[in-house]
Design a protein around this motif. Structure first.
Motif, PDB file in Angstrom:
ATOM      1  N   MET A  87       0.856  -1.200   0.000  1.00 53.82           N
ATOM      2  CA  MET A  87       0.000   0.000   0.000  1.00 53.82           C
ATOM      3  C   MET A  87       0.887   1.244   0.000  1.00 53.82           C
ATOM      4  SD  MET A  87      -3.313   0.739   2.376  1.00 53.82           S
ATOM      5  CE  MET A  87      -2.495   0.531   3.939  1.00 53.82           C
ATOM      6  N   SER A  88       0.606   2.162  -0.930  1.00 56.92           N
ATOM      7  CA  SER A  88       1.398   3.389  -0.998  1.00 56.92           C
ATOM      8  C   SER A  88       1.019   4.308   0.167  1.00 56.92           C
ATOM      9  CB  SER A  88       1.139   4.100  -2.317  1.00 56.92           C
ATOM     10  OG  SER A  88      -0.159   4.666  -2.297  1.00 56.92           O
ATOM     11  N   GLU A  89       1.847   5.337   0.354  1.00 52.43           N
ATOM     12  CA  GLU A  89       1.602   6.243   1.469  1.00 52.43           C
ATOM     13  C   GLU A  89       0.289   7.001   1.279  1.00 52.43           C
ATOM     14  OE1 GLU A  89       4.075   9.790   3.584  1.00 52.43           O
ATOM     15  OE2 GLU A  89       5.203   8.309   2.442  1.00 52.43           O
ATOM     16  N   SER A  90       0.031   7.414   0.021  1.00 51.42           N
ATOM     17  CA  SER A  90      -1.193   8.184  -0.202  1.00 51.42           C
ATOM     18  C   SER A  90      -2.425   7.295   0.013  1.00 51.42           C
ATOM     19  CB  SER A  90      -1.205   8.798  -1.603  1.00 51.42           C
ATOM     20  OG  SER A  90      -1.345   7.787  -2.571  1.00 51.42           O
ATOM     21  N   ASP A  91      -2.313   5.993  -0.329  1.00 50.48           N
ATOM     22  CA  ASP A  91      -3.405   5.066  -0.040  1.00 50.48           C
ATOM     23  C   ASP A  91      -3.642   4.965   1.460  1.00 50.48           C
ATOM     24  OD1 ASP A  91      -3.780   4.569  -2.652  1.00 50.48           O
ATOM     25  OD2 ASP A  91      -2.932   2.549  -2.670  1.00 50.48           O
ATOM     26  N   ALA A  92      -2.534   4.890   2.213  1.00 44.68           N
ATOM     27  CA  ALA A  92      -2.656   4.753   3.659  1.00 44.68           C
ATOM     28  C   ALA A  92      -3.359   5.973   4.247  1.00 44.68           C
ATOM     29  CB  ALA A  92      -1.272   4.568   4.285  1.00 44.68           C
ATOM     30  N   ILE A  93      -3.007   7.147   3.740  1.00 46.18           N
ATOM     31  CA  ILE A  93      -3.640   8.372   4.242  1.00 46.18           C
ATOM     32  C   ILE A  93      -5.131   8.384   3.876  1.00 46.18           C
ATOM     33  CG2 ILE A  93      -3.714  10.895   4.027  1.00 46.18           C
ATOM     34  CD1 ILE A  93      -0.645  10.742   3.558  1.00 46.18           C
ATOM     35  N   LEU A  94      -5.404   7.975   2.635  1.00 46.11           N
ATOM     36  CA  LEU A  94      -6.795   7.927   2.181  1.00 46.11           C
ATOM     37  C   LEU A  94      -7.634   7.042   3.103  1.00 46.11           C
ATOM     38  CD1 LEU A  94      -8.972   8.340  -0.127  1.00 46.11           C
ATOM     39  CD2 LEU A  94      -8.130   6.170  -1.044  1.00 46.11           C
ATOM     40  N   LEU A  95      -7.111   5.856   3.418  1.00 44.95           N
ATOM     41  CA  LEU A  95      -7.883   4.910   4.218  1.00 44.95           C
ATOM     42  C   LEU A  95      -8.005   5.377   5.663  1.00 44.95           C
ATOM     43  CD1 LEU A  95      -6.853   1.430   2.828  1.00 44.95           C
ATOM     44  CD2 LEU A  95      -8.632   3.022   2.118  1.00 44.95           C
ATOM     45  N   GLU A  96      -6.939   5.986   6.148  1.00 44.87           N
ATOM     46  CA  GLU A  96      -6.985   6.490   7.517  1.00 44.87           C
ATOM     47  C   GLU A  96      -8.070   7.572   7.618  1.00 44.87           C
ATOM     48  OE1 GLU A  96      -6.352   8.469  11.050  1.00 44.87           O
ATOM     49  OE2 GLU A  96      -5.716   9.510   9.222  1.00 44.87           O
ATOM     50  N   THR A  97      -8.067   8.465   6.634  1.00 45.72           N
ATOM     51  CA  THR A  97      -9.050   9.551   6.627  1.00 45.72           C
ATOM     52  C   THR A  97     -10.470   8.996   6.488  1.00 45.72           C
ATOM     53  OG1 THR A  97      -7.406  10.849   5.440  1.00 45.72           O
ATOM     54  CG2 THR A  97      -9.634  11.750   5.538  1.00 45.72           C
ATOM     55  N   ALA A  98     -10.625   8.062   5.557  1.00 44.90           N
ATOM     56  CA  ALA A  98     -11.966   7.498   5.340  1.00 44.90           C
ATOM     57  C   ALA A  98     -12.464   6.818   6.613  1.00 44.90           C
ATOM     58  CB  ALA A  98     -11.933   6.499   4.189  1.00 44.90           C
ATOM     59  N   GLY A  99     -11.602   6.027   7.233  1.00 43.39           N
ATOM     60  CA  GLY A  99     -12.001   5.327   8.447  1.00 43.39           C
ATOM     61  C   GLY A  99     -12.458   6.294   9.525  1.00 43.39           C
ATOM     62  N   ARG A 100     -11.685   7.357   9.704  1.00 36.90           N
ATOM     63  CA  ARG A 100     -12.016   8.337  10.742  1.00 36.90           C
ATOM     64  C   ARG A 100     -13.335   9.049  10.414  1.00 36.90           C
ATOM     65  NH1 ARG A 100     -10.393  13.174  10.530  1.00 36.90           N
ATOM     66  NH2 ARG A 100      -8.645  12.740   9.138  1.00 36.90           N
ATOM     67  N   LEU A 101     -13.460   9.514   9.170  1.00 34.95           N
ATOM     68  CA  LEU A 101     -14.668  10.253   8.803  1.00 34.95           C
ATOM     69  C   LEU A 101     -15.925   9.372   8.900  1.00 34.95           C
ATOM     70  CD1 LEU A 101     -13.552  12.343   5.705  1.00 34.95           C
ATOM     71  CD2 LEU A 101     -14.243  13.194   7.949  1.00 34.95           C
TER      72      LEU A 101
END
Ligand SMILES: Cc1cc2nc3c(=O)[nH]c(=O)nc-3n(C[C@H](O)[C@H](O)[C@H](O)COP(=O)(O)OP(=O)(O)OC[C@H]3O[C@@H](n4cnc5c(N)ncnc54)[C@H](O)[C@@H]3O)c2cc1C
Lengths: 331, 385
Positions: A1-15
């Motif tokens: 998983m790329s870094e931008s994917d990780a950020i995307l998923l982290e953000t989605a999970g939180r939201l």
């Protein structure tokens, strides 16, 4: 998983977790909208996020895991379909209809969309009508409010001579994409209900010990985990197939497999929870009723099994294995 | 629930270039070498031992594919090997003779064996000429493998081994058995165990057939009476047997044979149904197609993790149990919903396959670790035990 994917998923999970806590569409939507998720599948050249289909699987799965009370998946798919059709980008929540009936005269649509997810809250709604993709402003419709078993809005929209945008479908499969959205949500909801069941059996004591120590409980949760694994794998693989192009086989297979898993998962989760899981107050039913409702939405087992079976039969016995391998080797 | 739990991550299956051509080669090979396999062979191919086929397969470079060339291997990518395996299984080729040696015995020697053992045995295995069987189970040690009692005592000539192995598939055709033996007197459970390569032509060995419920002869009892085994046939360290056998079981459980061993039934079902089946047959074909496709994704993902050097023991247990359940449910569904199921004695490939599978499929969730044992492994992975 790329870094931008990780950020995307982290953000989605939180939201999506925040959205669940906010409870209603009205209180939850603003933050998700502001984060720009709607354009996940719109290419960067068109000012979108430029995410991949597998990113979409992960985001939809998290929406299912959090049971976010918003049509985020529908909105993301609508934005992509709109972009591909050459429609203008629009703001706000959007939705997709499983079924549209009616006619177009002089650029105006008269007819009904049934069971539109969050139809009452949607700005625009899309559907397939014959060989056309059509988009309407939901504000022009008379809304017949209804809801799924899980309490999610599933509204009828009746249009009377409403202005409509049209484009050739060009192979776009609105119903199939929505079925894959539900597949991904089922994958998430299965894992969430499994996690909840594991926590519960480790905590709940009977006969002087946690019920997780009973082998019968361990074996049934293991079976639950197998089903959760199957639908997660199937969902991910079907979205990977979308990225490669035509994915009608994978769509049918994945939604069907998800439907089968949903039935097993909901049953085992309830059995492990005992009576407390049967209450309105407990969190569990939010997941099990969604699993149950999503199994029927955008194609129940019967629908996809017949469809898939007919196409396999038509291609013939000796075409199945070569077809299966050709599709995956093309990756 | 802030961190979303996930029990099974998909790992992309990315073999080297040229997989389509490799499939073509394997298909052409099978068409030539196994074209006339009958229905009951095709549907239970992994249990059908055919030395001529195995030798031809070895000659074509499809055994020991990933092993170093200096041991007769072909240094191919593990996912190329996976592709070959699934092609063989999907076609129902008779692979039973060499399967165990290629899948686990060879890799065991590569990982834990002595250089001299590798040079001596691996090239013959890769040629499809040397066959090996698994000597784990005993009358008192089934699921509870740590209860093995077959005893090895060190002498000045090597080891003297006495005891009994059971359910030993293909022992009657094999040259070697890799046996798990208790070498430390008074040791308990998984301590004090050692693995040996046992030459099945040694004096003191008696291989007796066990006839299965179909009347077939696949497995055996192997009696060992004071069998002399030289120390250079010990595999790995003395006392390290448990660790090695666990690694071996991982290989035994993770392959595509756990969902694809009876694929021929599905093919014949589709053939019998014709191009325009009624609703219920179409639904049955659709359901089985979806399950096969999903299992294949899971199996390929597990293979990709193995190829990356991970140890996907939990995933392997999941795929094996789901695959076994699928291969047991499919014949029952076909029996319930087709004309062939109305007359198991009918003169058709579908009826013949059905008749065989309805009888042998109960063994699928026993061999290689029972359903209950696999679910126990999964439950441990979930933190329940
Ligand atoms: C076709 C076939 C081929 C085989 N080939 C080989 C081979 O080549 N070499 C070899 O070494 N072995 C072989 N085996 C043996 C196989 O590994 C064993 O059958 C298996 O490990 C189970 O042991 P068992 O038959 O003694 O059953 P048991 O262990 O006695 O089990 C009987 C039942 O009790 C259940 N059970 C046992 N313990 C527990 C527990 N702790 N919790 C819950 N349930 C439990 C089991 O799941 C099963 O349902 C083969 C078996 C078959 C059927």
């Amino acid at each position: 998983m790329s870094e931008s994917d990780a950020i995307l998923l982290e953000t989605a999970g939180r939201l999506f977790n925040d959205a669940r806590a906010a409870e209603t569409f009205e209180t939850a939507w603003g933050e998700i909208d502001a984060a720009g998720f709607a354009s996940l599948l719109v290419p960067e050249e068109a000012d979108g996020f430029g995410g991949s289909w597998r990113d979409a699987f992960s985001v939809f799965r998290l929406a299912g895991y959090a049971r976010a009370p918003v049509p985020i998946g529908e909105t993301i798919l609508a934005a992509r379909l709109s972009h591909d059709a050459g429609f203008d980008a629009v703001a706000g929540a959007c939705s997709l209809a499983a079924c549209a009936e009616g006619r177009i005269e002089n650029g105006c649509f008269t007819g009904v969309f049934s069971a539109v997810p969050w139809g009452r809250n949607a700005g625009f709604v899309l559907a397939a009508l014959d060989d056309q993709l059509i988009r309407l402003n939901a504000g022009a419709a008379a809304v017949n409010e209804n809801q799924s078993l899980a309490g999610e809005p599933r509204d009828g929209l009746a249009f009377e001579g409403a202005p409509v945008e049209t484009a050739r479908l060009n192979g776009a499969d609105v119903f199939g994409l929505a079925a894959l959205l539900r597949t991904a949500q089922i994958a998430g909801a299965m894992d969430a209900a499994l996690a909840m069941s594991i926590d519960y059996v480790n905590e709940r004591k009977q006969f002087g010990r946690p019920i997780s120590k009973f082998q019968a409980i361990q074996q049934s949760l293991a079976q639950f985990a197998e089903e959760a694994a199957a639908v997660n794998c199937a969902g991910d693989a079907a979205f990977a197939a979308l990225a490669r192009g035509e994915a009608s086989f994978e769509t049918a297979a994945a939604k069907l497999r998800a439907n089968m898993a949903a039935g097993v998962g909901a049953a085992i989760a309830h059995q492990a929870h005992g009576a407390i899981g049967f209450t309105q107050e407990h969190e569990l039913h939010h997941y099990t009723t969604r699993l149950t409702a999503w199994r029927s939405e955008f194609g129940n087992d019967r629908y996809w099994a017949r469809r898939l079976g007919r196409s396999v039969a038509k291609d013939g016995a000796d075409a199945f294995w070569p077809g299966l391998t050709r599709r995956s080797d093309a990756a | 629930m802030s961190e979303a739990m996930q029990t099974f991550n998909l790992r992309s299956f990315e073999p080297p270039e040229g997989v389509a051509a490799l499939r073509k080669d394997v298909r052409a090979f099978i068409a030539q070498e196994a074209a006339r396999a009958d229905a009951s062979t095709r549907v239970n191919s992994w249990a059908v031992a055919d030395a001529a086929f195995s030798r031809a397969l070895g000659k074509a470079g499809f055994i020991g594919m990933t092993w170093p060339k200096k041991y007769g291997g072909h240094e191919r990518h593990p996912l190329e090997r996976y592709v070959v395996l699934e092609e063989l299984l999907a076609a129902g080729a008779p692979v039973g003779m060499h399967w165990i040696a290629d899948r686990q015995s060879g890799p065991l020697l590569l990982r834990y064996g002595e250089e001299e053992q590798r040079q001596r045995f691996l090239p013959q295995i890769a040629k499809g000429e040397l066959y090996v069987c698994i000597g784990m189970s005993e009358p008192g040690a089934g699921s509870d493998l740590a209860a093995v009692r077959t005893k090895g005592v060190r002498t000045n000539e090597g080891w003297r081994i006495s005891g009994q192995k059971i359910w030993t598939t293909n022992a009657h055709n094999s040259h070697l058995m890799i046996a798990l033996v208790r070498t430390e007197e008074g040791s308990e459970r998984n301590a004090g165990l050692t693995q040996f390569l046992i030459d099945l032509s040694s004096p003191g060995i008696d291989v007796r057939p066990i006839i299965d419920l179909t009347g077939g002869h696949d497995f055996n009892e192997v009696f060992l009476d004071d069998v002399l085994v030289p120390d250079d046939m010990r595999v790995g360290e003395e006392g390290a047997g448990w660790k090695q056998v666990t690694a071996e079981l991982s290989l035994e459980r993770s392959g595509p044979e756990r969902y694809l061993s009876s694929f021929g039934l599905f093919v014949e079902l589709v053939r019998a149904a014709g191009p325009d089946p009624d609703d219920s047959l179409a639904a049955l074909i659709g359901r089985l197609s979806a399950e096969i496709w999903a299992l294949r994704q899971m199996s390929m993902s597990t293979a990709a993790k193995l190829a990356d050097g991970d140890d996907p023991a939990l995933e392997a247990a999941i795929v094996k149990d789901l695959g076994n359940s699928f291969e047991q449910e499919a014949p029952r569904l076909v029996q319930a919903m087709t004309e062939a199921g109305d007359d198991l004695l009918a003169d058709s490939d579908l009826a013949r396959m059905l008749a065989i599978l309805l009888q042998v499929s109960p063994s699928f969730s026993l061999r290689g670790g029972t359903r209950e044992i696999l679910r126990g492994i999964i439950a441990r992975g979930l933190g329940l035990r």
